[in-house]
Scaffold this motif. Structure first.
Motif, PDB file in Angstrom:
ATOM      1  N   MET A  71       1.047  -1.312   0.041  1.00 12.90           N
ATOM      2  CA  MET A  71       0.099   0.040  -0.201  1.00 12.90           C
ATOM      3  C   MET A  71       1.025   1.302  -0.010  1.00 12.90           C
ATOM      4  O   MET A  71       1.748   1.360   0.704  1.00 12.90           O
ATOM      5  N   LYS A  72       0.565   2.423  -0.707  1.00 15.30           N
ATOM      6  CA  LYS A  72       1.012   3.775  -0.852  1.00 15.30           C
ATOM      7  C   LYS A  72       0.561   4.424   0.286  1.00 15.30           C
ATOM      8  O   LYS A  72      -0.813   4.357   0.400  1.00 15.30           O
ATOM      9  N   LEU A  73       1.525   5.127   0.978  1.00 14.04           N
ATOM     10  CA  LEU A  73       0.944   6.086   1.895  1.00 14.04           C
ATOM     11  C   LEU A  73       1.579   7.259   1.803  1.00 14.04           C
ATOM     12  O   LEU A  73       2.857   7.493   1.786  1.00 14.04           O
ATOM     13  N   VAL A  74       0.725   8.467   1.992  1.00 12.25           N
ATOM     14  CA  VAL A  74       1.479   9.807   1.878  1.00 12.25           C
ATOM     15  C   VAL A  74       0.719  10.420   2.866  1.00 12.25           C
ATOM     16  O   VAL A  74      -0.376  10.292   3.054  1.00 12.25           O
ATOM     17  N   GLY A  75       1.217  11.518   3.378  1.00 15.87           N
ATOM     18  CA  GLY A  75       0.826  12.609   4.404  1.00 15.87           C
ATOM     19  C   GLY A  75       0.283  13.719   3.626  1.00 15.87           C
ATOM     20  O   GLY A  75       0.732  14.388   2.439  1.00 15.87           O
ATOM     21  N   ILE A  76      -0.802  14.591   4.224  1.00 16.26           N
ATOM     22  CA  ILE A  76      -1.127  15.789   3.383  1.00 16.26           C
ATOM     23  C   ILE A  76      -1.013  16.914   4.591  1.00 16.26           C
ATOM     24  O   ILE A  76      -1.533  16.814   5.673  1.00 16.26           O
ATOM     25  N   VAL A  77      -0.542  17.807   4.155  1.00 24.14           N
ATOM     26  CA  VAL A  77      -0.182  19.167   5.175  1.00 24.14           C
ATOM     27  C   VAL A  77      -0.438  20.445   4.426  1.00 24.14           C
ATOM     28  O   VAL A  77      -0.704  20.439   3.132  1.00 24.14           O
ATOM     29  N   LYS A  78      -0.911  21.270   5.162  1.00 19.28           N
ATOM     30  CA  LYS A  78      -1.485  22.640   4.636  1.00 19.28           C
ATOM     31  C   LYS A  78      -0.099  23.444   4.174  1.00 19.28           C
ATOM     32  O   LYS A  78       0.936  23.422   4.822  1.00 19.28           O
ATOM     33  N   ILE A  79      -0.428  24.319   3.071  1.00 22.06           N
ATOM     34  CA  ILE A  79       0.753  25.034   2.507  1.00 22.06           C
ATOM     35  C   ILE A  79      -0.026  26.246   2.256  1.00 22.06           C
ATOM     36  O   ILE A  79      -1.243  26.572   2.399  1.00 22.06           O
ATOM     37  N   SER A  80       0.676  27.504   2.117  1.00 22.22           N
ATOM     38  CA  SER A  80       0.214  28.658   1.627  1.00 22.22           C
ATOM     39  C   SER A  80      -0.078  28.782  -0.013  1.00 22.22           C
ATOM     40  O   SER A  80       0.339  28.227  -0.945  1.00 22.22           O
ATOM     41  N   LEU A  81      -1.055  29.773  -0.398  1.00 23.12           N
ATOM     42  CA  LEU A  81      -1.128  30.016  -1.698  1.00 23.12           C
ATOM     43  C   LEU A  81       0.093  30.396  -2.433  1.00 23.12           C
ATOM     44  O   LEU A  81       0.221  30.074  -3.498  1.00 23.12           O
ATOM     45  N   SER A  82       0.821  31.028  -1.852  1.00 28.07           N
ATOM     46  CA  SER A  82       2.295  31.857  -2.152  1.00 28.07           C
ATOM     47  C   SER A  82       3.031  30.550  -2.776  1.00 28.07           C
ATOM     48  O   SER A  82       4.270  30.753  -3.510  1.00 28.07           O
ATOM     49  N   ASP A  83       2.716  29.465  -2.109  1.00 28.92           N
ATOM     50  CA  ASP A  83       3.741  28.164  -2.366  1.00 28.92           C
ATOM     51  C   ASP A  83       3.497  27.720  -3.603  1.00 28.92           C
ATOM     52  O   ASP A  83       4.032  26.914  -4.081  1.00 28.92           O
ATOM     53  N   ILE A  84       2.267  28.231  -4.287  1.00 31.09           N
ATOM     54  CA  ILE A  84       1.915  27.539  -5.847  1.00 31.09           C
ATOM     55  C   ILE A  84       2.731  28.429  -6.676  1.00 31.09           C
ATOM     56  O   ILE A  84       2.519  29.652  -6.914  1.00 31.09           O
TER      57      ILE A  84
END
Length: 208
Positions: A66-79
């Protein structure tokens, strides 16, 4: 003795009616789910008990690969221009594509699901995975021009739109209370096997 064509036609008509009925019955059956968004309620070895956002209970066996990844918040400026992103959008009253969420893929996931297609997060929502070609800042956020193999789209991202990215994580994050998106397959015995899980870290609910 004359042979009436209708004598042979009746069985064929009956077969056609039965076949049409079977097809109609299959069409009415709800599709087997392949993804669940929800909260882990319990962990027992490689078995997860998950309560979906709509209140359904799932038992998911975690596959050995199984593939496992985490999800974290970043800012709009990181795009950034050149970022490979996924954006869930809904039509705005003016016809614009308003982002419900945007997730930025790390470089090793570039190209994942490239394209634009209907999505099941909200009614009339669309998922577009593409490369950011332009980013224009405005008073109400950013307008991103994203390009994919067969087209392009302008996506309006407000300051309140959740923006997240994927990071490596450990199975220890799969614990009661964690919010996940699990992709799974149904096995011949009727059980469900999770093949990929994205888990929100630090209490985050994955927005996609």
């Amino acid at each position: 003795m004359p042979i009436h064509r209708s004598t042979f036609a009746r069985p064929l008509v009956a077969i056609a009616v039965v076949a049409a009925s079977c097809i109609a019955a299959l069409a009415q059956q709800p599709p087997t789910p392949s993804r669940v968004r929800g909260t882990i309620e319990a962990v027992d070895g490689d078995m997860l008990a998950v309560k979906s956002r709509s209140g359904e209970d799932f038992k998911l066996h975690m596959a050995s690969d199984m593939k496992l990844v985490g999800i974290v918040k970043i800012s709009l400026s990181d795009i950034k221009v050149g970022s490979f992103v996924g954006a869930t959008t809904v039509p705005g009253p003016d016809g614009s594509n308003n982002a419900v969420e945007v997730h930025v893929f790390p470089e090793d996931m570039r190209g994942t699901g490239e394209g634009s297609r209907p999505f099941d997060l909200r009614p009339n929502s669309t998922m577009t995975n593409a490369t950011v070609a332009e980013s224009v800042a405005g008073n109400d956020g950013h307008t991103l021009l994203v390009k994919y193999k067969d087209g392009e789209k302008k996506v309006v991202v407000s300051p309140d739109t959740p923006v997240v990215t994927y990071v490596p994580t450990e199975k220890s994050e799969l614990k009661p209370g964690a919010k996940i998106i699990a992709f799974f397959k149904k096995l011949p015995d009727g059980s469900y096997e999770a093949t990929r899980i994205s888990v929100g870290l630090n209490g985050l609910t994955p927005p996609m």
